[in-house]
Write a protein that holds these residues in place. Structure first.
Motif, PDB file in Angstrom:
ATOM      1  N   PRO B  64     -22.632 -30.350  -7.012  1.00  0.00           N
ATOM      2  CA  PRO B  64     -21.945 -29.485  -6.041  1.00  0.00           C
ATOM      3  C   PRO B  64     -21.037 -30.282  -5.087  1.00  0.00           C
ATOM      4  O   PRO B  64     -21.487 -31.230  -4.453  1.00  0.00           O
ATOM      5  N   SER B  65     -19.755 -29.927  -5.047  1.00  0.00           N
ATOM      6  CA  SER B  65     -18.752 -30.594  -4.205  1.00  0.00           C
ATOM      7  C   SER B  65     -18.705 -32.100  -4.395  1.00  0.00           C
ATOM      8  O   SER B  65     -18.463 -32.847  -3.454  1.00  0.00           O
ATOM      9  N   GLY B  66     -18.937 -32.546  -5.606  1.00  0.00           N
ATOM     10  CA  GLY B  66     -18.860 -33.985  -5.841  1.00  0.00           C
ATOM     11  C   GLY B  66     -19.249 -34.351  -7.252  1.00  0.00           C
ATOM     12  O   GLY B  66     -19.287 -33.508  -8.149  1.00  0.00           O
ATOM     13  N   GLY B 217     -17.346 -37.802  -3.355  1.00  0.00           N
ATOM     14  CA  GLY B 217     -16.706 -36.501  -3.185  1.00  0.00           C
ATOM     15  C   GLY B 217     -17.039 -35.886  -1.838  1.00  0.00           C
ATOM     16  O   GLY B 217     -17.769 -36.470  -1.033  1.00  0.00           O
ATOM     17  N   PRO B 218     -16.496 -34.675  -1.586  1.00  0.00           N
ATOM     18  CA  PRO B 218     -16.678 -34.047  -0.272  1.00  0.00           C
ATOM     19  C   PRO B 218     -18.134 -33.848   0.124  1.00  0.00           C
ATOM     20  O   PRO B 218     -18.443 -33.741   1.317  1.00  0.00           O
ATOM     21  N   MET B 246     -10.410 -35.776   1.105  1.00  0.00           N
ATOM     22  CA  MET B 246      -9.667 -34.948   0.143  1.00  0.00           C
ATOM     23  C   MET B 246      -8.273 -34.581   0.646  1.00  0.00           C
ATOM     24  O   MET B 246      -7.433 -34.161  -0.140  1.00  0.00           O
ATOM     25  N   THR B 266     -12.419 -40.374  -4.952  1.00  0.00           N
ATOM     26  CA  THR B 266     -12.669 -39.313  -5.927  1.00  0.00           C
ATOM     27  C   THR B 266     -11.581 -38.240  -5.934  1.00  0.00           C
ATOM     28  O   THR B 266     -11.297 -37.646  -6.977  1.00  0.00           O
TER      29      THR B 266
END
Lengths: 257, 304
Positions: B64-66, B217-218, B246, B266
């Protein structure tokens, strides 16, 4: 620049069967030359569970109308979301990516094998190969008749054969159980295949045994699609190579299958 | 026209937006898309003294989100870099920084000495934080004595700008940052990835060949931001912020937390143009908030 990121306009999205969709996309710029086996990495916005882009083989290129066609098979959340793309919406693509199939010579007798979602680049190759139709055989495998993608009649590009696991269309069984393999395989100069991993391995094994030139298109998991993340590697005789930049098409002799 | 220049060690950078190691290859892959000399710096793919095949496939899992990765420093080794890659990229008109890895202190030293010979590499990023190798890597970065030892020995043989990349997989990252500053590091970059894991519940198997991997990632941004803020208050050397950046807003947040510059990682996988968009976005931000230079926002950190 050799590669681009652009927003394409969805001009058509139509269900081909229960799990496959044909999506046609209009490019904002003149398309570069694109070859069968190359792919695009598609941005799918934007739930927290679909973070990365999804790679799709290119199914068709129409330079006159500046459009690309993708066959989207629903496999998970990303492809499901993409299959719902509305006409008129825009989709970000990174393109063109990867190295495609080698071009067969006119005199080559070629066998094109597609299974599942792997039919897209195989049919693109059938359409664009400069080999005359009488030298081309196309073999398409699926689970059952309902899984076949009846987009257009490919008989104009070569003799077309089917296998299904349940026998509902063509020969019952896997593509390697088709009589083309059992009886006629040595008549081919080149074999090109794309489909599920076990199918390609079975095709590669038979091609290797008979010493026939064979290329397969792999679909390892990838994050970037342009050679920087080093996630989609495939062990080869030259070490670990990126499927996204050194492939996705590989000659079977370079693979450690 | 606002002034985007920043200084780290003795080096001046044209802007504070840099491409993170492991996400921009050896610059050539990004050059397929645009003129990479517009970037503030390019941190090249992690390099080791000798060829490394990296870990087995699968090396990546979306989360999730990454995402998790377990690449394991796949690279062709120092000599291949020096003989084959360096001549092709050395004339790119921005700072090219080699990410230096080793499984022993001697390997770090030997590799640093080789890179030191290259006229167009003005800095190294000493990676003591790779979570995906069995020996060395993160092991050096998770205790003060071992982090101090590797930085002290590398500092002895390297006079150019020395940036140390820190692991977030520690109890107190500020303590590690102070330790490497004490041994002469010119800058710290943080964070590397967080050690994570993913399992396929249907197949009942791990999603990575190595079972664990590095999360990016986020998903990690708020934690990375907190760590950058803690480190920026603890050291006097410049901090390079990394972790789930991002867009422009993320980059500005890291600079407000005390980062002199930032690395985009990323996000490049999703859009290779992200660093260029952030450079543009920072200019617009500075104009909108009435700063005439990027150092204006960095000075703001004193108020936090």
């Amino acid at each position: 620049m050799k590669k681009a990121v652009n927003d394409f306009l969805v001009i058509e999205n139509r269900a081909l069967n229960a799990t496959n969709y044909l999506i046609r996309l209009l490019s904002p710029e003149p398309l570069p030359a694109i070859y069968p086996g190359q792919f695009v990495n598609v941005g799918i916005n934007d739930s927290s569970e679909v973070f990365l882009r999804r790679p799709f083989s290119i199914f068709e290129v129409d330079y006159e109308n500046n459009t690309l066609g993708l066959v989207v098979k629903i496999l998970g959340k990303g492809s499901k979301k993409l299959s719902e793309a509305a006409t008129g919406s825009s989709i970000s693509l990174i393109y063109p990516l990867g190295k495609g199939f080698s071009q067969p010579a006119r005199a080559d007798k070629i066998l094109l094998i597609g299974g599942g979602s792997g039919v897209a680049p195989i049919l693109f190759l059938a359409k664009t190969a400069n080999t005359p139709a009488e030298n081309v055989n196309i073999l398409i495998g699926a689970k059952s008749a309902g899984d076949h993608i009846g987009i257009e009649d490919y008989r104009q590009y070569g003799a077309t054969h089917f296998t299904t696991e349940d026998g509902s269309l063509g020969v019952k069984g896997f593509v390697t159980q088709h009589p083309l393999f059992a009886e006629e395989i040595t008549g081919f100069d080149k074999i090109y295949a794309c489909g599920p991993d076990p199918m390609m391995r079975a095709v590669a094994k038979m091609a290797q045994e008979k010493g026939i030139f064979c290329e397969v298109s792999l679909e390892n998991l990838m994050a970037c699609g342009f050679g920087v993340c080093l996630c989609c590697i495939e062990p080869t005789v030259k070490g670990n190579l990126c499927v996204c930049t050194d492939g996705p098409v590989f000659n079977i002799n370079s693979l450690k299958w | 026209m606002v002034d985007l220049k920043v200084k780290i060690g003795n080096l001046e950078f044209k802007n504070p937006v840099m491409a993170a190691s492991g996400t921009c290859g050896f610059a050539e892959e990004l050059a397929d898309f645009y003129d990479v000399s517009e970037l503030g710096a390019i941190f090249l793919k992690g390099t080791t003294l000798r060829n490394r095949a990296g870990n087995d496939y699968p090396r990546m899992a979306e989360t999730p989100s990454g995402m998790l990765n377990a690449v394991g420093l796949q690279n062709k080794g120092a000599d291949y870099f020096i003989e084959t890659i360096y001549p092709r990229i050395k004339d790119i008109d921005t700072h090219l920084i080699v990410n230096v890895n080793g499984s022993t202190i001697d390997e770090y030293i030997e590799l640093t000495e080789k890179i030191n010979e290259l006229g167009k590499i003005p800095a190294i990023e000493l990676n003591i934080s790779c979570p995906n190798v069995k020996e060395g890597g993160m092991a050096f970065g998770i205790s003060c004595p071992s982090a101090e030892a590797v930085v002290r020995e590398v500092r002895k043989v390297y006079d150019k700008t020395l940036i140390v990349k820190l692991s977030p997989n520690v109890t107190d990252i500020a303590e590690i940052a102070r330790a490497v500053e004490g041994q002469g590091a010119d800058s710290v970059s943080l964070v590397n990835t967080f050690l994570g894991m993913a399992i396929d519940s249907e197949k009942r198997t791990p999603l990575l060949s190595t079972i664990t991997g590095g999360l990016s990632g986020p998903a990690i941004k708020p934690i990375a931001l907190r760590m950058v803020w803690q480190v920026a208050r603890a050291v006097k050397i410049p901090v390079i912020g990394i972790g789930g950046i991002m867009n422009t807003q993320d980059a500005i947040e890291f600079m407000l937390a005390g980062a002199t510059a930032i690395q985009v990682g990323t996000a490049i996988f999703k859009d290779p143009f992200t660093p260029l968009k952030i450079i543009q976005g920072i200019q617009e931000y500075l104009n909108r908030h009435g700063f005439d230079s990027v150092s204006g926002i960095i000075i703001n950190k004193l108020q936090m």
